[in-house]
Scaffold this motif. Structure first.
Motif, PDB file in Angstrom:
ATOM      1  N   GLU A  15      -7.917  -5.664   3.767  1.00  0.00           N
ATOM      2  CA  GLU A  15      -7.427  -5.166   2.478  1.00  0.00           C
ATOM      3  C   GLU A  15      -7.856  -6.078   1.335  1.00  0.00           C
ATOM      4  N   VAL A  16      -7.958  -7.368   1.584  1.00  0.00           N
ATOM      5  CA  VAL A  16      -8.485  -8.276   0.564  1.00  0.00           C
ATOM      6  C   VAL A  16      -9.934  -7.930   0.240  1.00  0.00           C
ATOM      7  N   LEU A  17     -10.735  -7.657   1.271  1.00  0.00           N
ATOM      8  CA  LEU A  17     -12.139  -7.300   1.034  1.00  0.00           C
ATOM      9  C   LEU A  17     -12.241  -6.008   0.242  1.00  0.00           C
ATOM     10  N   LEU A  18     -11.387  -5.033   0.549  1.00  0.00           N
ATOM     11  CA  LEU A  18     -11.411  -3.784  -0.212  1.00  0.00           C
ATOM     12  C   LEU A  18     -11.088  -4.032  -1.675  1.00  0.00           C
ATOM     13  N   ARG A  19     -10.065  -4.799  -1.944  1.00  0.00           N
ATOM     14  CA  ARG A  19      -9.686  -5.089  -3.333  1.00  0.00           C
ATOM     15  C   ARG A  19     -10.742  -5.943  -4.027  1.00  0.00           C
ATOM     16  N   SER A  20     -11.386  -6.823  -3.275  1.00  0.00           N
ATOM     17  CA  SER A  20     -12.465  -7.626  -3.852  1.00  0.00           C
ATOM     18  C   SER A  20     -13.623  -6.736  -4.281  1.00  0.00           C
ATOM     19  N   LEU A  21     -13.902  -5.696  -3.502  1.00  0.00           N
ATOM     20  CA  LEU A  21     -14.909  -4.716  -3.906  1.00  0.00           C
ATOM     21  C   LEU A  21     -14.506  -4.050  -5.209  1.00  0.00           C
ATOM     22  N   GLY A  22     -13.218  -3.732  -5.345  1.00  0.00           N
ATOM     23  CA  GLY A  22     -12.738  -3.095  -6.561  1.00  0.00           C
ATOM     24  C   GLY A  22     -12.869  -3.981  -7.782  1.00  0.00           C
ATOM     25  N   VAL A  23     -12.485  -5.247  -7.633  1.00  0.00           N
ATOM     26  CA  VAL A  23     -12.593  -6.186  -8.756  1.00  0.00           C
ATOM     27  C   VAL A  23     -14.049  -6.410  -9.134  1.00  0.00           C
ATOM     28  N   ALA A  24     -14.940  -6.380  -8.134  1.00  0.00           N
ATOM     29  CA  ALA A  24     -16.365  -6.622  -8.388  1.00  0.00           C
ATOM     30  C   ALA A  24     -17.007  -5.542  -9.246  1.00  0.00           C
ATOM     31  N   THR A  25     -16.356  -4.389  -9.384  1.00  0.00           N
ATOM     32  CA  THR A  25     -16.921  -3.324 -10.216  1.00  0.00           C
ATOM     33  C   THR A  25     -16.848  -3.661 -11.706  1.00  0.00           C
ATOM     34  N   ASN A  26     -15.946  -4.593 -12.072  1.00  0.00           N
ATOM     35  CA  ASN A  26     -15.754  -4.979 -13.480  1.00  0.00           C
ATOM     36  C   ASN A  26     -15.355  -3.789 -14.354  1.00  0.00           C
ATOM     37  N   GLU A  27     -14.727  -2.798 -13.747  1.00  0.00           N
ATOM     38  CA  GLU A  27     -14.254  -1.652 -14.499  1.00  0.00           C
ATOM     39  C   GLU A  27     -12.758  -1.800 -14.778  1.00  0.00           C
ATOM     40  N   ALA A  28     -12.342  -1.358 -15.944  1.00  0.00           N
ATOM     41  CA  ALA A  28     -10.923  -1.383 -16.276  1.00  0.00           C
ATOM     42  C   ALA A  28     -10.199  -0.398 -15.370  1.00  0.00           C
TER      43      ALA A  28
ATOM     44  N   HIS B 185       0.829  -1.192   0.000  1.00  0.00           N
ATOM     45  CA  HIS B 185       0.000   0.000   0.000  1.00  0.00           C
ATOM     46  C   HIS B 185       0.872   1.254   0.000  1.00  0.00           C
ATOM     47  N   PRO B 186       0.642   2.183  -0.933  1.00  0.00           N
ATOM     48  CA  PRO B 186       1.499   3.367  -1.024  1.00  0.00           C
ATOM     49  C   PRO B 186       1.362   4.323   0.147  1.00  0.00           C
ATOM     50  N   ASN B 187       0.279   4.201   0.937  1.00  0.00           N
ATOM     51  CA  ASN B 187       0.063   5.105   2.062  1.00  0.00           C
ATOM     52  C   ASN B 187       0.576   4.564   3.389  1.00  0.00           C
ATOM     53  N   TRP B 188       1.106   3.357   3.397  1.00  0.00           N
ATOM     54  CA  TRP B 188       1.572   2.763   4.639  1.00  0.00           C
ATOM     55  C   TRP B 188       3.022   3.136   4.905  1.00  0.00           C
ATOM     56  N   GLU B 189       3.382   3.213   6.166  1.00  0.00           N
ATOM     57  CA  GLU B 189       4.741   3.553   6.547  1.00  0.00           C
ATOM     58  C   GLU B 189       5.648   2.330   6.446  1.00  0.00           C
TER      59      GLU B 189
ATOM     60  N   GLY C  11      -8.143   6.106   3.080  1.00  0.00           N
ATOM     61  CA  GLY C  11      -6.939   5.880   2.297  1.00  0.00           C
ATOM     62  C   GLY C  11      -6.648   4.413   2.098  1.00  0.00           C
ATOM     63  N   ASP C  12      -7.309   3.546   2.877  1.00  0.00           N
ATOM     64  CA  ASP C  12      -7.143   2.099   2.740  1.00  0.00           C
ATOM     65  C   ASP C  12      -8.358   1.427   3.359  1.00  0.00           C
ATOM     66  N   GLY C  13      -8.334   0.106   3.428  1.00  0.00           N
ATOM     67  CA  GLY C  13      -9.475  -0.614   3.969  1.00  0.00           C
ATOM     68  C   GLY C  13      -9.321  -1.055   5.401  1.00  0.00           C
TER      69      GLY C  13
END
Length: 484
Positions: A326-339, A164-168, A368-370
């Motif tokens: 974070e997996v759930l957040l990314r799963s939400l993103g993939v579920a959008t089916n958007e490029a 994650h780019p926002n993590w230290e 900034g993250d999930g």
């Protein structure tokens, strides 16, 4: 994925559980609550800290707050952010959602039991471990497979960086900040248990997965001290080489401590364990490699399924598991089916859409993250109260509420609220970062039925235990609050 960083170190300090909070069960009137809270928050050691508090009865439908202190202002939420992520996941993905890990390849082996290749496609199952790997091997063995010429791991299901780019930096090297990939083995972390020995002797290290021992060098800079000595541990790793550095001390006779460190190359870590476990199950894998290409028109010859979403959400909220969130957040993103080139960005957009449909004001938070590990996340107490209310009134209300730790009994609240009137009456999500402590959830109350609350402390130099103790005092007040 390989990390090309030289000699970057992180520290993990292990804290002991808080002592039980004691309080009277007499309760106070609602009109007395502001003064009672002020007596807590304005103590000399706390008055420089910034407090955000919102308290409402569930039955009031938001039109009569009981108490509000900067409830519409932004605060760093820490792991309270998981309340938003899990609410959106339940609403969008559904309680029966599961994550599949698939093996594709030829439908049958040759007469000698040889498959020319298999392709392992991960979709981010955070629960995937040794049992699931052995299941895949067993399914292939039942097909007559005894040797695989090449195993190809496809790790491109989640577009964008696994880090994650926002993590230290210190966070992304700790076990709690492990990279999030499509193929996950044992949460992409290496776990150790540290045991005290006789006074003056170094602490003993035991690998949770003994197979990892040969992959790492260990620098043990620890000692066992007298029973009145100070206890502390600092776990470090060097990304230039596979070296774990453990410093610190534990008292003789004290309980062991569990520590974890993130693996540097999760896909290679997955493949190494696949090759080892398949061999133990009677299947020899000659070569392993990785690919980010998508699979098309292949035959699925083995698979495993994650637990359903209800169980995944339980792990996120009860044990505050960052990787699962974070997996759930990314799963939400993939579920959008958007490029998209970022599953994180797509997931945050989908999360906001879902919560807006629930009735949560989109202007009351910016994530900034999930998981809440990012200090760029900003959330108001009102956003949490709105989410708690919306979920309580939704079809998933009981599932959501029961996923939260129970005061004095489970998860991150197991050692809090014992021997107080709030014992067994608080369901809430914790959150802790340096200078940040938060708690948001539900309190059972005899006169109000259920109270919704969000309490956040920011910009504090005080220890986590002091901040938690003050927050808990406020929650205990709520458990016995009276209308009078």
């Amino acid at each position: 994925m390989k990390l090309q960083h030289a000699a970057i170190l992180f520290s993990l300090v292990v804290f002991k559980p808080d002592l039980a909070l004691s309080a009277s069960s007499e309760g106070i009137c609602e009109s007395q609550l502001p003064q009672a809270i002020a007596e807590i928050t304005e103590r000399p050691e706390l008055r420089r800290s910034r407090w955000g508090i919102a308290i409402e009865p569930l039955a009031a439908k938001g039109d009569r707050p009981i108490y509000d202190r900067e409830g519409n202002r932004y605060f760093i939420p820490a792991s309270n952010a998981k309340l938003l992520t899990t609410a959106a996941a339940l609403q969008t993905l559904g309680a029966n959602f599961r994550i599949t890990t698939s093996v594709y390849g030829p439908e049958s082996a040759d007469p000698d039991g040889v498959l020319s290749y298999i392709r392992i496609v991960g979709r981010g199952d955070p629960s995937f471990g040794e049992a699931q790997m052995r299941s895949l091997a067993s399914q292939l063995r039942d097909r007559g497979v005894r040797q695989i010429t090449q195993a190809i791991a496809h790790d491109g299901y989640f577009p964008g960086s696994p880090i994650h780019p926002n993590w230290e930096w210190e966070d992304i090297q700790a076990g709690y900040g492990a990279p999030v990939t499509s193929l996950i083995y044992r949460q992409n972390a290496v776990e150790l248990t540290v045991y005290p020995q006789a006074v003056g002797q170094p602490l003993r290290l035991a690998w949770t997965n003994p197979a990892e021992a040969g992959n790492w060098q260990v620098e043990n800079r620890t000692t066992t001290v007298e029973t009145d000595g100070k206890e502390w541990l600092q776990l470090s790793r060097d990304f230039a080489k596979q070296t774990v550095i453990l410093s610190g001390q534990l008292r003789a006779g004290s309980p062991p401590e569990d520590v974890a460190i993130a693996v540097g190359d999760p896909t290679q870590h997955f493949l190494e364990n696949l090759q080892r476990i398949f061999a133990e199950e009677g299947i020899r894998v000659l070569r392993v490699t990785s690919s980010s290409e998508k699979i098309t028109e292949e035959t699925e010859i083995a698979k495993t399924l994650s637990p359903n979403l209800v169980e995944l959400v339980q792990e996120v909220n009860e044990d505050s598991n960052n990787l699962y969130a974070e997996v759930l957040l990314r799963s939400l993103g993939v579920a959008t089916n958007e490029a998209t080139n970022s599953a994180i960005a797509a997931g945050l957009n989908r999360l906001k859409t879902s919560l807006t449909q629930l009735g949560v004001d989109p202007d009351t938070y910016q994530l900034g993250d999930g998981s809440g590990l990012s200090r760029q996340s900003l959330v108001s107490p009102q956003a949490f109260v709105q989410t708690l209310r919306a979920m309580a009134l939704s079809p998933n209300g009981s599932l959501y509420r029961e996923s939260l730790p129970l005061g004095g009994s489970s998860g991150t609240l197991k050692w809090r609220f014992r021997e107080t009137p709030a014992f067994g009456r608080v369901r809430a999500k914790t959150g802790t970062l340096t200078g940040v402590s938060s708690l948001s959830g539900y309190v059972d109350n005899e006169e109000y039925d259920t109270l919704l609350f969000s309490i956040m402390v920011n910009q504090s130099e005080r220890s986590a235990s002091i901040l938690r103790g003050a927050i808990d005092e406020i929650v205990v007040l709520l458990s016995t609050l009276k209308r009078c």
